[in-house]
Design a protein around this motif. Structure first.
Motif, PDB file in Angstrom:
ATOM      1  N   UNK A 140       4.365  -1.034  -3.754  1.00 13.05           N
ATOM      2  CA  UNK A 140       2.992  -0.927  -4.322  1.00 13.05           C
ATOM      3  C   UNK A 140       1.949  -0.959  -3.655  1.00 13.05           C
ATOM      4  N   UNK A 141       2.017  -1.768  -2.365  1.00  8.27           N
ATOM      5  CA  UNK A 141       0.976  -1.788  -1.395  1.00  8.27           C
ATOM      6  C   UNK A 141       0.650  -0.352  -0.622  1.00  8.27           C
ATOM      7  N   UNK A 142       1.850   0.364  -0.796  1.00  6.33           N
ATOM      8  CA  UNK A 142       1.556   1.870   0.045  1.00  6.33           C
ATOM      9  C   UNK A 142       0.796   2.811  -1.003  1.00  6.33           C
ATOM     10  N   UNK A 143       1.157   2.656  -2.170  1.00  4.60           N
ATOM     11  CA  UNK A 143       0.397   3.388  -3.307  1.00  4.60           C
ATOM     12  C   UNK A 143      -0.972   3.018  -3.520  1.00  4.60           C
ATOM     13  N   UNK A 144      -1.219   1.793  -3.328  1.00  7.34           N
ATOM     14  CA  UNK A 144      -2.696   1.241  -3.450  1.00  7.34           C
ATOM     15  C   UNK A 144      -3.373   1.745  -2.441  1.00  7.34           C
ATOM     16  N   UNK A 145      -2.663   1.685  -1.059  1.00 11.08           N
ATOM     17  CA  UNK A 145      -3.486   2.114   0.289  1.00 11.08           C
ATOM     18  C   UNK A 145      -4.052   3.492  -0.065  1.00 11.08           C
ATOM     19  N   UNK A 146      -2.986   4.389  -0.451  1.00  8.59           N
ATOM     20  CA  UNK A 146      -3.269   5.885  -0.574  1.00  8.59           C
ATOM     21  C   UNK A 146      -4.469   5.989  -1.580  1.00  8.59           C
ATOM     22  N   UNK A 147      -4.489   5.227  -2.591  1.00  5.13           N
ATOM     23  CA  UNK A 147      -5.453   5.403  -3.855  1.00  5.13           C
ATOM     24  C   UNK A 147      -6.671   4.941  -3.286  1.00  5.13           C
ATOM     25  N   UNK A 148      -6.849   3.884  -2.558  1.00  5.53           N
ATOM     26  CA  UNK A 148      -8.086   3.329  -1.720  1.00  5.53           C
ATOM     27  C   UNK A 148      -8.657   4.611  -0.981  1.00  5.53           C
ATOM     28  N   UNK A 149      -7.526   5.257  -0.211  1.00  5.53           N
ATOM     29  CA  UNK A 149      -8.073   6.382   0.727  1.00  5.53           C
ATOM     30  C   UNK A 149      -8.892   7.487  -0.080  1.00  5.53           C
ATOM     31  N   UNK A 150      -8.098   7.841  -1.022  1.00  9.27           N
ATOM     32  CA  UNK A 150      -8.506   8.980  -1.909  1.00  9.27           C
ATOM     33  C   UNK A 150      -9.938   8.575  -2.621  1.00  9.27           C
ATOM     34  N   UNK A 151     -10.113   7.387  -2.946  1.00  2.00           N
ATOM     35  CA  UNK A 151     -11.326   7.034  -3.689  1.00  2.00           C
ATOM     36  C   UNK A 151     -12.487   6.563  -2.771  1.00  2.00           C
ATOM     37  N   UNK A 152     -12.135   6.101  -1.544  1.00  2.00           N
ATOM     38  CA  UNK A 152     -13.311   5.474  -0.703  1.00  2.00           C
ATOM     39  C   UNK A 152     -13.296   6.133   0.651  1.00  2.00           C
ATOM     40  N   UNK A 153     -12.328   6.901   0.906  1.00  2.00           N
ATOM     41  CA  UNK A 153     -12.260   7.572   2.412  1.00  2.00           C
ATOM     42  C   UNK A 153     -11.205   6.939   3.287  1.00  2.00           C
ATOM     43  N   UNK A 154     -10.749   7.640   3.920  1.00  2.00           N
ATOM     44  CA  UNK A 154      -9.377   7.110   5.078  1.00  2.00           C
ATOM     45  C   UNK A 154     -10.303   6.027   6.085  1.00  2.00           C
ATOM     46  N   UNK A 155     -11.498   6.233   6.139  1.00  2.00           N
ATOM     47  CA  UNK A 155     -11.957   5.331   7.289  1.00  2.00           C
ATOM     48  C   UNK A 155     -12.920   4.267   6.786  1.00  2.00           C
ATOM     49  N   UNK A 156     -12.814   3.960   5.240  1.00  2.00           N
ATOM     50  CA  UNK A 156     -13.277   2.635   4.842  1.00  2.00           C
ATOM     51  C   UNK A 156     -12.795   1.363   5.091  1.00  2.00           C
ATOM     52  N   UNK A 157     -13.368   0.338   5.223  1.00  2.00           N
ATOM     53  CA  UNK A 157     -12.815  -0.924   5.461  1.00  2.00           C
ATOM     54  C   UNK A 157     -11.822  -1.194   4.523  1.00  2.00           C
ATOM     55  N   UNK A 158     -12.206  -0.945   3.404  1.00  5.89           N
ATOM     56  CA  UNK A 158     -11.044  -1.080   2.090  1.00  5.89           C
ATOM     57  C   UNK A 158      -9.633  -0.561   2.646  1.00  5.89           C
ATOM     58  N   UNK A 159      -9.651   0.684   3.032  1.00  5.47           N
ATOM     59  CA  UNK A 159      -8.573   1.451   3.324  1.00  5.47           C
ATOM     60  C   UNK A 159      -7.828   0.968   4.515  1.00  5.47           C
TER      61      UNK A 159
END
Length: 209
Positions: A140-159
């Motif tokens: 679940x965490x992997x899928x969420x990390x990928x979703x955050x990357x797609x939404x906010x960018x791979x270099x975002x603090x959230x990602x």
């Protein structure tokens, strides 16, 4: 996830280190306990413990007089203690690694006592085994990390934070299973597609150290 405080017994008794083994046995019989906690002498002192096994192996086995042998002569002090917030599976791991079967639960003071029987009969390892749960959380965490990357960018603090959680869960799952982390982790695979995240994460680490 169950904690030590969820399975511990509140029926715990203390005894002075200067008490005789005869007194200890009488208290154990009266309270129907397998162990007694040796009380503190002062605020700087450590807790001790005396168990059935101590009495059998160190007193009875050698024909010693329980009226003259004192608790302090056979007790374990300082004894291993358990934090009430410690997860039950970690209590079990602590017992396995140290060879103990019972330990006091302490946080600021004596709260209770936890034993192998408590782990076996009060734990939820049958209903919620730790490793499958961790694996589900990891996926679940992997899928969420990928979703955050797609939404906010791979270099975002959230990602960055999301992938840090993935790495923590992966390390915990490997520890619980007694395995090693694979050569190519999901985060490493992600970095191959987004190498810029490593530079940004390194910069973040430098500013926090």
């Amino acid at each position: 996830m169950l904690r030590a405080s969820d399975i511990m017994s509140y029926d715990v008794a203390t005894i002075r280190g200067s008490a005789t083994i005869a007194e200890a046995v009488k208290l154990m019989k009266f309270k129907e306990l397998r162990a007694l906690i040796v009380d503190l002498r002062n605020s700087q002192d450590a807790y001790g413990i005396v168990t059935h096994s101590d009495i059998v192996s160190k007193v009875i086995a050698y024909g010693k007089d329980p009226q003259t042998i004192r608790v302090y002569e056979i007790m374990t002090k300082p004894c291993i203690v358990v934090n009430p917030d410690l997860g039950v599976e970690y209590v079990a791991r602590l017992f396995a690694n140290t060879g103990i079967r019972i330990a006091p639960v302490i946080q600021g003071g004596l709260l209770g006592i936890v034993s192998e029987s408590d782990i076996l009969f009060k734990g939820d390892f049958l209903e919620n085994p730790k490793v499958p749960l961790l694996r589900r959380e990891l996926e679940k965490a992997i899928e969420e990390a990928k979703a955050i990357s797609a939404a906010k960018g791979a270099t975002s603090q959230e990602c960055i934070d999301a992938w840090a959680l993935v790495e923590d869960l992966e390390a915990e799952a490997a520890y619980q299973e007694g395995t090693v982390i694979p050569d190519t982790t999901p985060f490493q695979a992600f970095c191959q597609e987004h190498p810029e995240i490593l530079q940004v994460r390194h910069q973040v680490l430098e500013t926090t150290t």
